[in-house]
Each structure stands twice: as C-alpha cells, then as structure tokens.
Design a protein around this motif. Sequence first.
Motif, PDB file in Angstrom:
ATOM      1  N   ASN A  67     -75.574  42.866  18.758  1.00 34.12           N
ATOM      2  CA  ASN A  67     -75.802  41.412  18.775  1.00 34.12           C
ATOM      3  C   ASN A  67     -76.842  41.059  19.831  1.00 34.12           C
ATOM      4  O   ASN A  67     -76.625  40.180  20.667  1.00 34.12           O
ATOM      5  N   ASP A  69     -79.463  39.385  19.810  1.00 36.17           N
ATOM      6  CA  ASP A  69     -79.933  38.006  19.860  1.00 36.17           C
ATOM      7  C   ASP A  69     -79.008  37.096  20.673  1.00 36.17           C
ATOM      8  O   ASP A  69     -79.408  36.014  21.106  1.00 36.17           O
ATOM      9  N   GLN A  70     -77.784  37.556  20.897  1.00 34.30           N
ATOM     10  CA  GLN A  70     -76.819  36.746  21.627  1.00 34.30           C
ATOM     11  C   GLN A  70     -76.703  37.125  23.109  1.00 34.30           C
ATOM     12  O   GLN A  70     -75.911  36.522  23.843  1.00 34.30           O
ATOM     13  N   PHE A  74     -74.529  35.241  25.994  1.00 38.50           N
ATOM     14  CA  PHE A  74     -73.350  35.997  26.394  1.00 38.50           C
ATOM     15  C   PHE A  74     -73.381  36.301  27.893  1.00 38.50           C
ATOM     16  O   PHE A  74     -72.368  36.167  28.582  1.00 38.50           O
TER      17      PHE A  74
END
Length: 219
Positions: A67, A69-70, A74
């Motif tokens: 993930n 892109d997060q 995060f």
Amino acid sequence: MPTLSRDGDVFVLNLGSGENRFNPAWLDAVDAHLDTVEAAEGPRALVTTAAGKIWSNGLDLPWLMANADQIPAFGARVEALFARVLVLGLPTVAALQGHAFGAGAMLALAHDQRVMRADRGFFCFPEVDIQIPFSVGMSDLIAAKLPVRAAHDAMTTGRRYGGDESTAEGIVDEAVDEQSVLPAAMDRARALAPKAGETLGTIKQRRYRAALAELRNPA
C-alpha cells in the motif's frame, strides 16, 4: 488484535500475541481502546503489555509495501499515536515482556515508564540497518526520552539492548524476571493512578512540546 481490560484503577492494554505490528486495523483497535481509557473518570492509569516473545515489532512492512500510496497518511497516523500516548492525562507504563523494535520501541518510549524482562527480549531501533531514517518527530521523541549518549548509540548503531543493559543505559526504569514484568508495571501504575487528570496532561504537553509539535505535524 489488541484488547483492553481493567483491574481496579489500572487499565491493561494488551497489544496481542503475535508480532503486534502497526497496520490500519491494529491502530484502529488501539485508538478505540485509548478512547475508552481517556473517557473514564477518577484515578486511573494505563499499563500496555502483550503476550508471547514480542511486545511489538513495529511497522507492518508487508502492508506498507502493498500500500505504498498510503504511506504518507499512515506514517502521520503512527506519529499521532506516539503523540497521543506521550501526553495522555494519566500515568502510563509499558510492560515489555518481549522484543520492542522500531516503531514498537518508540511506542514504549512514549509511555511514562518502562519495565522490561531481564533475561530475554531486546529493545532496538533497527532503522539504520533497514535504511529507513527517523522522522524529525521520532528523533525528537527519542531525544526527549533517552540520555544523550544512549539516544545516539541506539539510533546510529541499531544496537539491541537486553533488559539489564536497557536499565543501565536509562532506556527502561526496571528489569525483572519474566513473571514479574506485568506485576511490577501494575504496581507502578497503581501508585500513580491518583495523579491522573488535566494537570498531568498539561505537564506532559509542556514538557514534550517540541517533540509533540513535530509528531502532530510531520513534514
């Protein structure tokens, strides 16, 4: 997943029985439990423990890789958790029955006090070895909590500190045998529970204002 229980004035947050790595679902559970603790009234304290050989191995790297892109959002959320624990308006004690690595070690540092198992388990910042630099907020958190020499060595060498070494270096407050980790942490928390309240929270916010500002607003 993390669970919450209460023993008198002490809330016990159990991070889990696996590697207890930070991912969105795990953070959701921890934040929800902290909501419960903060909403309580009267004398209270928090002990954070876990089951098995690991307290927390830090970030869930497989989740991060899947993930990408997060990652910025995060990362900000992880630092917000450190900030939240750092200035909770109640006494906090980390009961380190096992390994605390990376972000797990930082979460332990965000607590007011730390009790560690003496004979097994390590406290370690492996960032220099895995080529992930500390954020400014994380650096400030470590600097605010550790003696200068210990902070430098822990951050730049990736050294693994056992319980007795951690006590000698000022990383934890006490190292005890395995069966005594949680009881010792509970004793510390019970003694301090009457100090919970707005004043304690304000003291922490002012004491850690530099680290807090960076953790809440990561670059």
